[in-house]
Design a protein around this motif. Sequence first.
Motif, mmCIF file in Angstrom:
data_model
loop_
_atom_site.group_PDB
_atom_site.id
_atom_site.type_symbol
_atom_site.label_atom_id
_atom_site.label_comp_id
_atom_site.label_asym_id
_atom_site.label_seq_id
_atom_site.Cartn_x
_atom_site.Cartn_y
_atom_site.Cartn_z
ATOM 1 N N GLU A 18 -16.623 29.797 8.500
ATOM 2 C CA GLU A 18 -16.940 28.975 7.668
ATOM 3 C C GLU A 18 -17.791 27.425 8.654
ATOM 4 O O GLU A 18 -17.816 26.399 8.329
ATOM 5 N N SER A 19 -18.859 28.189 9.429
ATOM 6 C CA SER A 19 -19.858 27.189 10.027
ATOM 7 C C SER A 19 -20.868 28.013 10.431
ATOM 8 O O SER A 19 -20.864 28.903 11.001
ATOM 9 N N SER A 35 -30.066 30.876 9.240
ATOM 10 C CA SER A 35 -30.211 30.337 8.073
ATOM 11 C C SER A 35 -31.425 31.316 7.307
ATOM 12 O O SER A 35 -31.034 31.698 6.075
ATOM 13 N N LEU A 50 -23.227 31.503 -0.251
ATOM 14 C CA LEU A 50 -22.578 30.591 0.199
ATOM 15 C C LEU A 50 -22.686 29.237 -0.275
ATOM 16 O O LEU A 50 -23.752 28.938 -0.717
ATOM 17 N N ARG A 52 -22.740 25.395 0.519
ATOM 18 C CA ARG A 52 -23.153 24.605 1.871
ATOM 19 C C ARG A 52 -22.753 22.999 1.431
ATOM 20 O O ARG A 52 -23.269 22.555 0.481
ATOM 21 N N VAL A 57 -18.499 25.218 5.061
ATOM 22 C CA VAL A 57 -19.372 26.061 4.307
ATOM 23 C C VAL A 57 -18.229 27.023 3.651
ATOM 24 O O VAL A 57 -17.376 27.413 4.351
#
Length: 308
Positions: A18-19, A35, A50, A52, A57
């Motif tokens: 989650e990052s 990315s 995802l 953001r 995330v």
Amino acid sequence: MNYEIQQIQAFLKVAELESFQAAAEALNLSQPALSRRIQKLEAVLGTPLLARTTRKVSLTTVGRDFFPQAKRLLDEFDHALFNIRALAENRIGQITLACIPTAAFYFLPAVIREYNARYPNIRIRLLDLSANDGLGAVLSGEAEFGINMLSGHHPDIRFTPLVVEPFVLVCRHDHPLAAQAQVTWSELSEHKLIGVGRMSGNRMLLDHELSSLTQRPTWFYEVQHLSTSLGMVEAGLGVAAVPRLSMPDDEHPLLVQRPLVEPLVKRTLGMVRRRDSALSPAAERFVETLLRHWDRGEGGENGGPIHL
């Protein structure tokens, strides 16, 4: 769809941690590179995976549905790579070979035993076929290679000789011919001779080699397999001319063998394989074991056969 495994890996790592920052560090990538991988995957799928925010995330609805499928896809890919490497290293796999019945029973067991000791997880599929059918199995690709007779030359087959064996007379120990040290082919014309079918490789070889005899033996009984002919000899129905390898190694309680001469007829057994096809790593190791077992020295097509 034009996607890469690295893109799947990037998506899964971001979803798990989650990052982006933690995922980039775990994958040893820069955040911009990570990315770009995610963006390319989303572009291929045509939807965001995802969500953001400045603090975290999270997965989108499509991302939550895709996550277990992506994980399964990656697991299957890793499993496939593991299996391919195991195959290449001869740790798992299967080989198929076509072998004439005589050789399958008397010629191969010791080789298979040695091979299994070295590669216990490689399965062996043995097709015990006639010479013609065995050659056809190799030509069609059903078998990677085979053990067969040398009977003519096929342009698509490479033959490596292994053993040259004579034909011998088999009779009961109480048969009149058992008292002789050797027997001529002409003498067999006076006895009931048990032979294999006229389309078999052994029969065609014998008919060719004996064609010049003025007093040729006649086949009173005709069977399809050498083992059947031996059973009929045991029953006292006649005598048989068989390759020496078809006789049991141990002394038989009923049968004896005598050399057949005038002429001395021999057959050559060897390995057959397609000229235009490479063997699998597992099959290559089996062939190496086969050649080593029969003490072929330098081996290969130029090596000399073993004479019995």
